[in-house]
Structure formats: structure tokens, C-alpha cells
Design a protein around this motif. Sequence first.
Motif, PDB file in Angstrom:
ATOM      1  N   SER A 183      13.162  42.954   1.198  1.00 37.99           N
ATOM      2  CA  SER A 183      13.836  42.564  -0.047  1.00 37.99           C
ATOM      3  C   SER A 183      12.817  42.357  -1.166  1.00 37.99           C
ATOM      4  N   LYS A 184      13.185  42.819  -2.362  1.00 39.94           N
ATOM      5  CA  LYS A 184      12.270  42.687  -3.506  1.00 39.94           C
ATOM      6  C   LYS A 184      12.268  41.246  -4.040  1.00 39.94           C
ATOM      7  N   SER A 185      13.294  40.506  -3.664  1.00 39.91           N
ATOM      8  CA  SER A 185      13.463  39.180  -4.236  1.00 39.91           C
ATOM      9  C   SER A 185      12.866  38.095  -3.332  1.00 39.91           C
ATOM     10  N   HIS A 186      12.322  37.059  -3.965  1.00 44.49           N
ATOM     11  CA  HIS A 186      11.812  35.932  -3.164  1.00 44.49           C
ATOM     12  C   HIS A 186      12.959  35.028  -2.706  1.00 44.49           C
ATOM     13  N   THR A 202      12.766  32.258   0.364  1.00 41.50           N
ATOM     14  CA  THR A 202      13.429  30.954   0.192  1.00 41.50           C
ATOM     15  C   THR A 202      14.945  31.120   0.218  1.00 41.50           C
ATOM     16  N   PRO A 203      15.596  30.524   1.212  1.00 41.07           N
ATOM     17  CA  PRO A 203      17.065  30.573   1.212  1.00 41.07           C
ATOM     18  C   PRO A 203      17.649  29.621   0.180  1.00 41.07           C
ATOM     19  N   MET A 204      18.646  30.082  -0.561  1.00 42.52           N
ATOM     20  CA  MET A 204      19.371  29.218  -1.510  1.00 42.52           C
ATOM     21  C   MET A 204      20.774  29.043  -0.938  1.00 42.52           C
ATOM     22  N   PHE A 205      21.039  27.837  -0.425  1.00 44.95           N
ATOM     23  CA  PHE A 205      22.296  27.619   0.287  1.00 44.95           C
ATOM     24  C   PHE A 205      23.470  27.421  -0.667  1.00 44.95           C
ATOM     25  N   VAL A 206      24.579  28.070  -0.331  1.00 40.97           N
ATOM     26  CA  VAL A 206      25.822  27.816  -1.072  1.00 40.97           C
ATOM     27  C   VAL A 206      26.922  27.467  -0.066  1.00 40.97           C
ATOM     28  N   ASP A 207      28.034  26.971  -0.595  1.00 41.91           N
ATOM     29  CA  ASP A 207      29.131  26.521   0.263  1.00 41.91           C
ATOM     30  C   ASP A 207      29.998  27.713   0.680  1.00 41.91           C
ATOM     31  N   SER A 239      25.346  35.744 -11.536  1.00 38.87           N
ATOM     32  CA  SER A 239      24.782  37.060 -11.841  1.00 38.87           C
ATOM     33  C   SER A 239      23.279  36.946 -12.084  1.00 38.87           C
ATOM     34  N   ILE A 240      22.538  36.693 -11.021  1.00 35.44           N
ATOM     35  CA  ILE A 240      21.077  36.653 -11.146  1.00 35.44           C
ATOM     36  C   ILE A 240      20.475  37.642 -10.139  1.00 35.44           C
ATOM     37  N   ASP A 241      19.258  38.096 -10.464  1.00 33.61           N
ATOM     38  CA  ASP A 241      18.642  39.152  -9.646  1.00 33.61           C
ATOM     39  C   ASP A 241      18.005  38.589  -8.380  1.00 33.61           C
ATOM     40  N   VAL A 242      18.828  38.157  -7.460  1.00 33.42           N
ATOM     41  CA  VAL A 242      18.289  37.696  -6.177  1.00 33.42           C
ATOM     42  C   VAL A 242      18.942  38.511  -5.078  1.00 33.42           C
ATOM     43  N   CYS A 243      18.465  38.307  -3.869  1.00 30.79           N
ATOM     44  CA  CYS A 243      19.101  38.961  -2.732  1.00 30.79           C
ATOM     45  C   CYS A 243      20.278  38.074  -2.289  1.00 30.79           C
ATOM     46  N   SER A 251      24.683  40.165  -9.944  1.00 36.97           N
ATOM     47  CA  SER A 251      23.991  41.102 -10.832  1.00 36.97           C
ATOM     48  C   SER A 251      24.011  42.508 -10.229  1.00 36.97           C
ATOM     49  N   PRO A 252      24.132  43.550 -11.089  1.00 34.75           N
ATOM     50  CA  PRO A 252      24.115  44.925 -10.556  1.00 34.75           C
ATOM     51  C   PRO A 252      22.814  45.233  -9.813  1.00 34.75           C
ATOM     52  N   ASN A 253      21.738  44.492 -10.141  1.00 37.17           N
ATOM     53  CA  ASN A 253      20.441  44.742  -9.472  1.00 37.17           C
ATOM     54  C   ASN A 253      20.274  43.968  -8.173  1.00 37.17           C
ATOM     55  N   ALA A 254      21.214  43.070  -7.884  1.00 37.60           N
ATOM     56  CA  ALA A 254      21.036  42.219  -6.687  1.00 37.60           C
ATOM     57  C   ALA A 254      21.187  43.062  -5.424  1.00 37.60           C
ATOM     58  N   GLU A 255      20.271  42.842  -4.499  1.00 33.57           N
ATOM     59  CA  GLU A 255      20.412  43.498  -3.187  1.00 33.57           C
ATOM     60  C   GLU A 255      21.438  42.703  -2.391  1.00 33.57           C
ATOM     61  N   ILE A 256      22.229  43.388  -1.599  1.00 31.28           N
ATOM     62  CA  ILE A 256      23.219  42.661  -0.810  1.00 31.28           C
ATOM     63  C   ILE A 256      23.213  43.143   0.643  1.00 31.28           C
ATOM     64  N   TYR A 257      22.767  42.248   1.509  1.00 29.74           N
ATOM     65  CA  TYR A 257      22.671  42.536   2.935  1.00 29.74           C
ATOM     66  C   TYR A 257      23.639  41.620   3.676  1.00 29.74           C
ATOM     67  N   TYR A 258      24.564  42.210   4.392  1.00 27.96           N
ATOM     68  CA  TYR A 258      25.555  41.396   5.111  1.00 27.96           C
ATOM     69  C   TYR A 258      25.071  41.081   6.521  1.00 27.96           C
ATOM     70  N   ASP A 259      25.134  39.800   6.860  1.00 31.90           N
ATOM     71  CA  ASP A 259      24.938  39.398   8.253  1.00 31.90           C
ATOM     72  C   ASP A 259      26.285  39.625   8.941  1.00 31.90           C
ATOM     73  N   SER A 260      26.366  40.730   9.673  1.00 31.69           N
ATOM     74  CA  SER A 260      27.605  41.114  10.364  1.00 31.69           C
ATOM     75  C   SER A 260      27.451  40.927  11.862  1.00 31.69           C
ATOM     76  N   ALA A 261      26.654  39.926  12.233  1.00 37.81           N
ATOM     77  CA  ALA A 261      26.397  39.682  13.660  1.00 37.81           C
ATOM     78  C   ALA A 261      27.702  39.638  14.453  1.00 37.81           C
ATOM     79  N   HIS A 262      28.771  39.082  13.835  1.00 40.89           N
ATOM     80  CA  HIS A 262      30.050  38.929  14.556  1.00 40.89           C
ATOM     81  C   HIS A 262      31.002  40.092  14.300  1.00 40.89           C
ATOM     82  N   ALA A 263      30.629  41.006  13.409  1.00 39.61           N
ATOM     83  CA  ALA A 263      31.661  41.881  12.816  1.00 39.61           C
ATOM     84  C   ALA A 263      31.556  43.348  13.207  1.00 39.61           C
TER      85      ALA A 263
END
Length: 355
Positions: free
Chosen positions: A73-76, A98-103, A118-122, A143-155
Motif C-alpha cells: 500500500s502506498k499509504s501509511h 498505522t491502523p485507524m479504527f472506525v466503528d 474522502s482522504i487518500d488513505v488505504c 477518495s478516488p485515489n484511496a486503495e481499497i483492500y477487502y479482508d474477505s477471510a470469511h467471504a
Amino acid sequence: MLFNKPIRFGVPNDFDINNFQISLEQIFSTKKYTNGGPLVKEFEDKICELVNAKRCISVSNATVGLQLLAKLSKSHYSVVPSFTFAATYQSLAFVGKTPMFVDVDHVTHNIDINMLMSIDVCIMPVNLWGRLCDPIKIRNKISPNAEIYYDSAHAFGKRPGIIGDAEVFSFHATKFINCAEGGAIVTNDDSLADELVSMRNFCISDGIVNSLIGTNAKLTELAAGLGLAYIRNIDNIITDNKNNYITYIDNLKNIDGLYVVEMGDNHPNYQYIVLNVKEGLRDFIYSQLLTKNVETKKYFYPGHFLLKNKLSLPNTERLWKETLCLPNGIKQEDVLKVCNMIKNIVECYNKLELK
Ligand code: T4K
């Protein structure tokens, strides 16, 4: 009422051992155990076919698959739901991100889309319990530039296509399809796939080491052979899982203080059957079932509790105290028996509370 033999949560699904036998004979006659053998190739092709992905990169477990994506990932910073198994956020921290936790949403248990910005993070959402997030709503919020990786461990399961830039499946023993230990990353992005293929095998190509940042994340032929045997039984497993899920739903409805979490209709595999129970009653059911030889499981310790700075994520904290995973992979009559036990336990709890 008691089970003579333990009814355990998380027991691996059934499969036809003859299908594994064929792979074992092939492995032991060719003596090709790992490093790009034919069964791994067949397993990866089969996964691509089932989920309609362009590329599949099998790995030794899902955690290492998440670590590879986190490393690339390009993002920290990475936004992750706090209500998830430790692997999701640990994979980020493990590679220095650095993980940024959300609910999460209290109904779906998936990432609360209102918390995305809409910020440029993963972004690393989790398709918890095999229930897919809404990829369009998520994509529109970030953000259109955000990388999006799904944890699909269960899916894992048959699907018309994959979501996000990549998804990571787990084939751990407790999962819908399993290799004892195993995982896979799927993506439609060839350049990402090529990097992952290289990284999982020390970045070595034709004897040349192309980077300092490589690792060993290869799946073995034995694991792939087991996974293929399970895949041959995929339709039976999903039918049995779904029947058990429906039986639990039907027999545990209209009980005050609990409900079975609905899995929606977006290709769930019904491997996890999750009960939401009001705080207090959940722990009572858990311990009473144990006395009757029924093992359930409480998930997940909130990830944000590990932060030094205090953060309050109310749904995550509630679900941690309310969630109970029920045994699956058992006969319908045993499911009915477990449901009756739960009803009796609730009655008993209510009487105790009234006193
Ligand atoms: N992302 C998410 C959202 C995940 O949930 C996971 C893993 C990952 C990523 C990472 O995937 P992997 O790197 O593992 O591929 C288990 C699993 O070890 C873990 O894979 C899984 N999620 C997690 C939700 O569950 P524990 O600590 O709950 O496992 P354990 O040993 O308590 O097993 C649960 C029950 O299953 C036991 O009570 C008995 C039964 N069991 C287990 C095994 C391993 C069996 O009957 N046979 C077995 O071989 O983590």
C-alpha cells in the motif's frame, strides 16, 4: 438434556476423503511438495473461476496475504473496522503501517460507511461473517485515489465478481473451504498480482533477487490438494450450512433479548451463524451451553482497545459483549436440540432476573 459427545463450534466441514487421496497419490509419486506445483495452480484457477477474478495468488494463510497488501500500500494509514479478528489490524501494524479504527454498523457488523472520509488513505473493510459490504457506497464515500483492500477471510464462495482493488480469503480449518492453513488474494489488477507473486517467493526470478522486501508466503501442494477436495464438495457444504442457518433463524425467533444475525442475500456462505444476545444473557447462555456439552464462541476483542489514546466506538464495544457464534456443520436434529436448550436457558435466566 445434554449431548453425550461435544458439539463444537468451528469444526471443519465434511468432504469426500477420496478426493484428497487422489491429490496425495499425485504429491507422493511426483515428490513435488511446494514452490509452484500443479495442485497450487489448479487451486488458484478454480478460485478465479468461482469468484470471477482475473488473478489469484494463493498464500500460506490470510494474515500473510493481508500483510503483503499492507506492505504494498502506498499509504501509511489504513482505515479498518475495530470489530474484527486481530489479523486485520495486526497485518497493518506488523509491516509498520498505522491502523485507524472506525466503528461498525450494529445490524450488519460491517464497517460504518458514515465514518468514512474522502482522504487518500488505504481502506481495509471486512466482509464479516461472509456478509459482503456495499462496495459501491464505500467507493462513493472515499477518495478516488484511496486503495481499497477487502479482508474477505470469511467471504469465499461462488460470486459474479470480486470487490475492491483486491480481496483476501482465508482457508483456515474453521472456514467454509479449508486447506488446514491457507489463503488467497484475488485481484483484477495484473501489475498488483505480479508484485504479489514475486513477493510471496522472496522476489526471486531466474536466480536474481529483485528486492530486499520479499518473504515466503507460499501455499503447499498438500494444502492445495485439501482445498481442492473441499471445493469439490462446495455445493453440499453451502446447502447444509444454509439449512442449519434457516433452522436456527426459525427456532430462535420471537425470543426476548436475542436474535440470529441475518446474512442478507449477497452470496453468503452461511459458515458463521451468529447470535446477537443482550449483555449479561450472552455470557449466561455461553456458560450454560458448556455444561450441556455445547461449545460456542465469543468474538471479537475491540481493536481500538489496543490504542494508547482512548477512543470510543460504541457499536464495536456493544457487539463484543453481545455476539455469540453457534455451532454449524452439525445435523439438523442437533441444531434443533441446541435451539431448545437456548430457549430453556433464556427462560431460566428470566426467572432468575425476576427474583
Ligand atoms: N481476517 C479475519 C476477519 C479473520 O477472521 C481471520 C481469521 C483472518 C483475517 C486471518 O485468517 P488466517 O490467517 O487464519 O487464514 C480462528 C481462526 O484461527 C482464524 O483463522 C479465524 N479468522 C478466527 C475467526 O477463528 P480462534 O482463535 O478463534 O481459533 P480456535 O483455535 O479457538 O478455533 C475455534 C474453534 O474451532 C475451536 O473451539 C475448535 C474448532 N477447531 C479449530 C481448529 C483449528 C477444530 O475443531 N479443528 C481445528 O482444526 O481463531
